[in-house]
Design a protein around this motif. Structure first.
Motif, PDB file in Angstrom:
ATOM      1  N   UNK A 145       5.959  -4.703   5.296  1.00 55.38           N
ATOM      2  CA  UNK A 145       5.504  -3.567   6.100  1.00 55.38           C
ATOM      3  C   UNK A 145       6.603  -2.508   6.050  1.00 55.38           C
ATOM      4  N   UNK A 146       6.212  -1.249   6.025  1.00 58.18           N
ATOM      5  CA  UNK A 146       7.184  -0.160   6.046  1.00 58.18           C
ATOM      6  C   UNK A 146       6.779   0.915   7.035  1.00 58.18           C
ATOM      7  N   UNK A 153       0.373   8.677   0.472  1.00 55.75           N
ATOM      8  CA  UNK A 153       0.150   7.234   0.352  1.00 55.75           C
ATOM      9  C   UNK A 153      -0.128   6.905  -1.108  1.00 55.75           C
ATOM     10  N   UNK A 154       0.839   6.348  -1.822  1.00 58.04           N
ATOM     11  CA  UNK A 154       0.627   6.045  -3.243  1.00 58.04           C
ATOM     12  C   UNK A 154      -0.458   4.995  -3.429  1.00 58.04           C
ATOM     13  N   UNK A 158      -1.635   0.740   1.623  1.00 62.14           N
ATOM     14  CA  UNK A 158      -2.457   1.210   2.726  1.00 62.14           C
ATOM     15  C   UNK A 158      -1.544   1.855   3.748  1.00 62.14           C
ATOM     16  N   UNK A 159      -2.097   2.766   4.554  1.00 62.03           N
ATOM     17  CA  UNK A 159      -1.266   3.519   5.487  1.00 62.03           C
ATOM     18  C   UNK A 159      -2.022   3.783   6.781  1.00 62.03           C
ATOM     19  N   UNK A 272       4.339   6.970   9.698  1.00 64.89           N
ATOM     20  CA  UNK A 272       3.205   6.152   9.307  1.00 64.89           C
ATOM     21  C   UNK A 272       3.670   4.748   8.922  1.00 64.89           C
ATOM     22  N   UNK A 273       2.774   3.791   9.154  1.00 61.45           N
ATOM     23  CA  UNK A 273       2.990   2.397   8.755  1.00 61.45           C
ATOM     24  C   UNK A 273       2.375   2.202   7.372  1.00 61.45           C
ATOM     25  N   UNK A 274       3.078   1.502   6.510  1.00 62.38           N
ATOM     26  CA  UNK A 274       2.588   1.225   5.147  1.00 62.38           C
ATOM     27  C   UNK A 274       2.636  -0.271   4.881  1.00 62.38           C
TER      28      UNK A 274
END
Length: 299
Positions: A145-146, A153-154, A158-159, A272-274
């Protein structure tokens, strides 16, 4: 030849710490016991891995190859343990979380406390990185998780929205702009600037908008943390443009004035969470995503 995982973990710690004593402290083991473990590992492999000196240790050529392989093996063993725990029905294991500095100082502590209370068997391995490195770690599957300030968002990720974190200008209280209700970017950059972390997302954003406005940034000093940035502002070396999270955490004394940045790209800044896009995730990883994004009760 017998090589146990614990010895590999200790070897990795010695390399990362650059010292047997520091690695021993990190792993709560006596330095003499750790040194014997490394000696046994060298004997099992049949080659010296470390060059020892009073100032610390260095890798031999064989040690460099061993370190690379040890990290790979250790990572595989950790993944195996996490997957087995997940299949057992328990929400347990280690989740690798990479986050940028503004997430860590502003929002993450309370959400991790809530997560820890709900999932006490899950350990969070938290690493601070600039936003671009957070994205790269997720893409390379080095992070489960990032959290970053990246607006893109590459493919492969998911974001989700994490938190709003608009930009503010921090100034000494006697600065001529300190009483303003809000400041434009053009007004702010007329004055010397204390910049943050060259190459970070905020640094890139400010440089891009300065270039678009055909204006030069008068940077007096560049630092690597928000607390150092605010400390430089406090000393009168310039003004700073920082996220609200940092302004609240480090610029809360009477030695600062905090003024919102009146720009859509500043007021609309969010974190944002990725996570790597996968058909299914480990339960502990999904639980952390749900906690960070406020989705616990929606599943």
């Amino acid at each position: 030849m017998r090589i146990d995982p614990y010895s590999l973990e200790l070897f990795i710690s010695v390399v990362e710490e650059g010292s047997i004593a520091r690695a021993a402290s990190r792993n709560h083991i006596a330095p003499s016991a750790l040194s014997r473990r490394i000696a046994d590992l060298e004997s099992a492999i049949g080659a010296a891995l470390l060059i020892r000196s009073p100032s610390g240790v260095q890798l031999t050529e064989a040690g460099q190859h061993a370190y690379s392989s040890a990290r790979s093996i250790h990572g595989q063993l950790e993944r195996m343990a996490r997957e087995v725990r997940s299949m057992s029905g328990q929400i347990a294991g280690v989740v690798r979380l990479h986050a940028n500095a503004s997430a860590i100082v502003g929002f993450l502590p309370e959400r991790l406390r809530s997560f820890n209370a709900r999932y006490p068997l899950v350990d969070i391995a938290l690493t601070e990185q600039i936003s671009d490195e957070v994205i790269r770690a997720c893409l390379d599957d080095r992070a489960d998780v990032g959290i970053s300030a990246s607006t893109k968002t590459p493919a492969g990720l998911e974001s989700w929205h994490f938190a709003n974190d608009p930009l503010m200008v921090v100034l000494p209280p006697d600065h001529e702009l300190a009483s303003a209700a809000a400041l434009s970017f053009a007004e702010a950059i007329r004055f010397p600037l204390v910049a943050l972390q060259a190459g970070g997302s905020l640094d890139q954003t400010l440089k891009e908008h300065a270039e678009a406005a055909r204006a030069a940034l008068n940077v007096t000093v560049t630092v690597n943390s928000f607390d150092a940035q605010c400390r430089m502002v406090e000393a009168g070396l310039g003004i700073g443009i920082v996220p609200t999270s940092a302004a609240s955490a480090f610029a809360g004394s009477r030695n600062f004035a905090r003024v919102p940045l009146r720009e859509t790209w500043g007021s609309g800044r969010c974190l944002r969470v990725h996570a790597p896009r996968k058909s299914s995730r480990l339960k502990a990883v999904q639980a952390l995503i749900d906690t960070l994004t406020g989705s616990e009760g929606k599943r």
